[in-house]
Design a protein around this motif. Structure first.
Motif, PDB file in Angstrom:
ATOM      1  N   THR A 259     -12.116   7.560   7.096  1.00 17.90           N
ATOM      2  CA  THR A 259     -12.329   7.544   5.639  1.00 17.90           C
ATOM      3  C   THR A 259     -13.211   6.356   5.263  1.00 17.90           C
ATOM      4  OG1 THR A 259     -10.340   6.213   5.252  1.00 17.90           O
ATOM      5  CG2 THR A 259     -10.088   8.625   5.243  1.00 17.90           C
ATOM      6  N   VAL A 260     -13.997   5.876   6.181  1.00 20.88           N
ATOM      7  CA  VAL A 260     -14.914   4.733   6.089  1.00 20.88           C
ATOM      8  C   VAL A 260     -14.204   3.438   6.480  1.00 20.88           C
ATOM      9  CG1 VAL A 260     -16.511   3.382   4.676  1.00 20.88           C
ATOM     10  CG2 VAL A 260     -16.312   5.861   4.328  1.00 20.88           C
TER      11      VAL A 260
ATOM     12  N   ASP B 169      -2.464  12.441   3.199  1.00 27.87           N
ATOM     13  CA  ASP B 169      -3.047  11.424   2.323  1.00 27.87           C
ATOM     14  C   ASP B 169      -3.154  10.179   3.191  1.00 27.87           C
ATOM     15  OD1 ASP B 169      -3.812   9.626   0.407  1.00 27.87           O
ATOM     16  OD2 ASP B 169      -2.064   9.883  -0.890  1.00 27.87           O
ATOM     17  N   TRP B 170      -4.365   9.821   3.604  1.00 28.71           N
ATOM     18  CA  TRP B 170      -4.504   8.819   4.663  1.00 28.71           C
ATOM     19  C   TRP B 170      -5.771   7.983   4.506  1.00 28.71           C
ATOM     20  CZ3 TRP B 170      -7.345  13.091   4.846  1.00 28.71           C
ATOM     21  CH2 TRP B 170      -8.549  13.087   5.556  1.00 28.71           C
ATOM     22  N   ALA B 171      -5.805   6.904   5.287  1.00 26.27           N
ATOM     23  CA  ALA B 171      -7.003   6.077   5.425  1.00 26.27           C
ATOM     24  C   ALA B 171      -7.176   5.740   6.900  1.00 26.27           C
ATOM     25  CB  ALA B 171      -6.895   4.793   4.604  1.00 26.27           C
TER      26      ALA B 171
ATOM     27  N   TYR C  37       0.815  -1.218   0.000  1.00 30.66           N
ATOM     28  CA  TYR C  37       0.000   0.000   0.000  1.00 30.66           C
ATOM     29  C   TYR C  37       0.848   1.269   0.000  1.00 30.66           C
ATOM     30  CZ  TYR C  37      -4.011  -2.945   1.198  1.00 30.66           C
ATOM     31  OH  TYR C  37      -4.997  -3.898   1.189  1.00 30.66           O
ATOM     32  N   GLN C  38       2.172   1.108   0.240  1.00 32.84           N
ATOM     33  CA  GLN C  38       3.067   2.264   0.343  1.00 32.84           C
ATOM     34  C   GLN C  38       2.583   3.238   1.414  1.00 32.84           C
ATOM     35  OE1 GLN C  38       6.114   2.918  -2.084  1.00 32.84           O
ATOM     36  NE2 GLN C  38       5.766   0.817  -1.418  1.00 32.84           N
ATOM     37  N   ASN C  39       2.183   2.679   2.557  1.00 37.03           N
ATOM     38  CA  ASN C  39       1.738   3.528   3.663  1.00 37.03           C
ATOM     39  C   ASN C  39       2.395   3.091   4.969  1.00 37.03           C
ATOM     40  OD1 ASN C  39      -0.751   1.321   3.552  1.00 37.03           O
ATOM     41  ND2 ASN C  39      -0.214   1.903   5.635  1.00 37.03           N
TER      42      ASN C  39
ATOM     43  N   ASP D 119      -3.418   4.963   8.651  1.00 42.12           N
ATOM     44  CA  ASP D 119      -2.584   4.478   7.553  1.00 42.12           C
ATOM     45  C   ASP D 119      -2.198   5.717   6.752  1.00 42.12           C
ATOM     46  OD1 ASP D 119      -2.716   1.872   8.293  1.00 42.12           O
ATOM     47  OD2 ASP D 119      -3.944   1.180   6.615  1.00 42.12           O
ATOM     48  N   LEU D 120      -0.925   6.095   6.803  1.00 45.54           N
ATOM     49  CA  LEU D 120      -0.472   7.367   6.233  1.00 45.54           C
ATOM     50  C   LEU D 120       0.413   7.115   5.015  1.00 45.54           C
ATOM     51  CD1 LEU D 120      -0.385  10.497   6.691  1.00 45.54           C
ATOM     52  CD2 LEU D 120       1.755  10.090   7.944  1.00 45.54           C
ATOM     53  N   ARG D 121      -0.021   7.621   3.851  1.00 44.78           N
ATOM     54  CA  ARG D 121       0.797   7.476   2.645  1.00 44.78           C
ATOM     55  C   ARG D 121       1.776   8.632   2.494  1.00 44.78           C
ATOM     56  NH1 ARG D 121      -3.225   5.115  -2.012  1.00 44.78           N
ATOM     57  NH2 ARG D 121      -4.018   7.261  -1.964  1.00 44.78           N
TER      58      ARG D 121
END
Length: 594
Positions: free
Chosen positions: A546-547, A518-520, A488-490, A583-585
């Motif tokens: 982000t759901v 840029d996160w989830a 995921y590159q995070n 989860d931080l990209r």
């Protein structure tokens, strides 16, 4: 069965009696309530079995069972609350007949507690004592009118310096509740926020300030801020944060420079932002981030090359013994007065240099210095190490303790600054600081950088528009659980308090930078608090859902000040993480055009 030896039987009886309307059932409920002791389940079951129609019978039985002895405070408070919430005037009149009854003008602690509980119940229902009197029948209205005598007695007892602390605390339950004497009561509460007052009484006074709705409260509390210890300061902030008008007064103090933003920790700053109106949020963000002393920052920049210079630990040990050992202990040398250096969360050379040269940039409240002036004209200073009802203890350099009786203290004032002095750089060189930092780092456990496929830390330079792109693949990764998820590159599994990521950036210009994530984040883990740090300042925020973990979003989250040149940007949790934080990209820093 209500007196059966088996607690399970008594619990079943308490739960069943609510189905009966016989007066004997009310008597049995009263017995179960009076004999519940520490059995919370029995007490709760008996309370829930009462109804609006039976509460008066239960009250009569409880008061009859108490005889001439004071009834249990917890029980009377619970019954008063229940009667008030049901609007049962008969039950309230029955109970108040006993509560407002004085003995030669004196009241017992349970009576103050009972009336205080009744007024708390009215507050929760958004009712006032005056409205209850207007809406009540003649008998209850007459009882309520007699509360004026109890209010006056409570005021007198609460201000009596020779009365027992527990008695004064009970009396404080009714101080500030009599609208006819509101200003007088606020003066009384104010007078208790002094160094001479027992800390438990200070705590009770702050609680009663919180019950008030006067706009005057915020000004009174802010005026007392510097004379209170760390625990009371935290409670004072609880009060200020409890009403919008008081929070706005705190913001005004920040704006005017009367209240130091450094007195607010990360969670308080976030709370202030969360509760602010949309119109104030931008200004509060700027106020909270403008916490760097420009003069101190200039000193840090003057010695910045110490971060890059190789240091000699043996020379640093000599400097530590001469400059730091009075208040810090390291490698078996020194005194344990200030923070434990081994427990510092960030032991990077940049962070250590900032902590040495600008000790007031981020100070835990327990390390704020206080100055005490005695009635005999003596002055003592140090950390407020402990407080009792009769004394305070100041901790000075070299661990010297000074115990002062509260009765002897004329004034106790917080300096609002760290006990560690500024100006340590006088007579020192960059090499001296490099040596000192080397000594500290050689004697404390240093975090080990974790390595993952695809992760290659590098110095990040600006794009053509001056922006800096902080990608997950370019940072240093530290902590128990934090990892780079290659697919995921995070940065994921951000679950531990020691997890943090560090980016080294080369900023083309000093100033404010807009921060975008840029996160989830899954809904189940939302609202954890993050903190982003630069040498110039810190911002915090709550992670928005982000759901789920598979849906990424990009959004601006605040502004961070940067200096010109090379520096480290650190991302970490601001408090203990529930589940996983984020989860931080990537993070993007874009110069703000003024």
């Amino acid at each position: 069965l209500s007196s059966d030896d088996d607690p399970q039987v008594r619990l079943q009886v308490a739960s069943t009696l609510g189905e009966l309307t016989d007066s004997r059932a009310s008597a049995a409920l009263a017995a179960l309530l009076m004999n519940a002791g520490a059995n919370e389940f029995q007490f709760a079951a008996a309370m829930s079995s009462m109804t609006r129609d039976t509460v008066n019978d239960v009250l009569v039985a409880v008061l009859a069972g108490s005889g001439n002895s004071p009834p249990e405070t917890r029980l009377i408070e619970a019954l008063l609350n229940q009667a008030a919430s049901w609007g049962n005037d008969q039950a309230l009149e029955t109970l108040l007949a006993r509560v407002v009854e004085s003995r030669e003008g004196r009241y017992e602690t349970w009576q103050f507690a009972a009336v205080g509980s009744l007024l708390d119940s009215l507050d929760r229902q958004k009712k006032s004592l005056e409205s209850l009197i207007r809406e009540s029948d003649g008998a209850l209205g007459g009882r309520l009118a007699h509360l004026n005598q109890l209010f006056a007695a409570g005021r007198k007892l609460a201000s009596d310096p020779v009365a027992a602390v527990a008695q004064r605390q009970a009396a404080l339950r009714v101080v500030g509740r009599d609208l006819a004497h509101a200003a007088q009561d606020l003066d009384l509460l104010d007078s208790l926020l002094t160094p001479q007052t027992d800390p438990e009484l200070q705590q009770s006074a702050l609680t009663m300030f919180g019950r008030s709705r006067s706009n005057d409260v915020a000004d009174r509390l802010l005026a007392r801020w510097s004379s209170l210890g760390p625990d009371r300061k935290s409670e004072l902030l609880d009060v200020l944060f409890s009403r919008p008008a008081w929070r706005e007064r705190l913001v005004q103090s920040l704006r005017d420079g009367d209240f130091d933003v450094g007195e607010l920790d990360a969670s308080r700053r976030q709370q202030l932002l969360d509760q602010a109106s949309q119109g104030l949020r931008g200004e509060i963000t700027r106020l909270l981030s403008a916490s760097v002393d420009a003069n101190r920052q200039a000193v840090i920049e003057r010695f910045q090359n110490a971060v890059e210079q190789p240091g000699e630990s043996s020379r640093g040990r000599e400097l530590f013994s001469r400059l730091c050992a009075q208040c810090h202990k390291l490698g078996g040398v020194g005194h344990e007065v200030g923070p434990d250096l081994a427990a510092l969360t960030d032991k990077s050379p940049e962070s250590l240099l900032t902590a040495i040269l600008d000790p007031n940039r981020a100070v835990e409240r327990k390390f704020i210095a206080y100055v005490a002036q005695t009635r005999a004209g003596q002055t003592f200073s140090g950390l407020l190490a402990s407080e009792t009802g009769n004394s305070i203890t100041l901790l000075a350099p070299e661990g010297r303790e000074q115990v002062l009786l509260r009765a002897d203290v004329e004034e106790l004032v917080s300096t609002r600054k760290s006990a560690m002095p500024e100006g340590l750089e006088q007579g020192l060189t960059s090499q001296d600081f490099a040596d000192l930092i080397a000594h500290v780092r050689s004697n404390v456990p240093l975090p080990r950088r974790k390595e993952f496929p695809g992760n290659s830390p590098r110095v990040i330079t600006a794009a053509a528009d001056g922006s800096l792109s902080l990608r997950s693949t370019d940072c240093e990764i530290y902590g128990t659980t934090l990892a780079l998820e290659e697919g995921y590159q995070n940065l994921g599994y951000w679950s531990s308090l020691d997890d943090h990521a560090v980016w080294t950036v080369e900023s083309p210009q000093a100033g404010r930078y807009r921060v975008s994530f840029d996160w989830a984040c899954d809904e189940s883990c939302a609202r954890n608090v993050w903190r982003l740090e630069s040498p110039q300042g810190t911002i915090t925020g709550k992670v928005i859902s982000t759901v789920d973990w598979d849906h990424y979003q990009q959004a601006d989250v605040g502004e961070l000040p940067l200096r010109k040149g090379k520096q480290r940007i650190v991302m970490r949790a601001a408090q203990r993480v529930q589940g996983a934080m984020i989860d931080l990209r990537s993070i993007r820093l874009t110069p703000v055009v003024e």
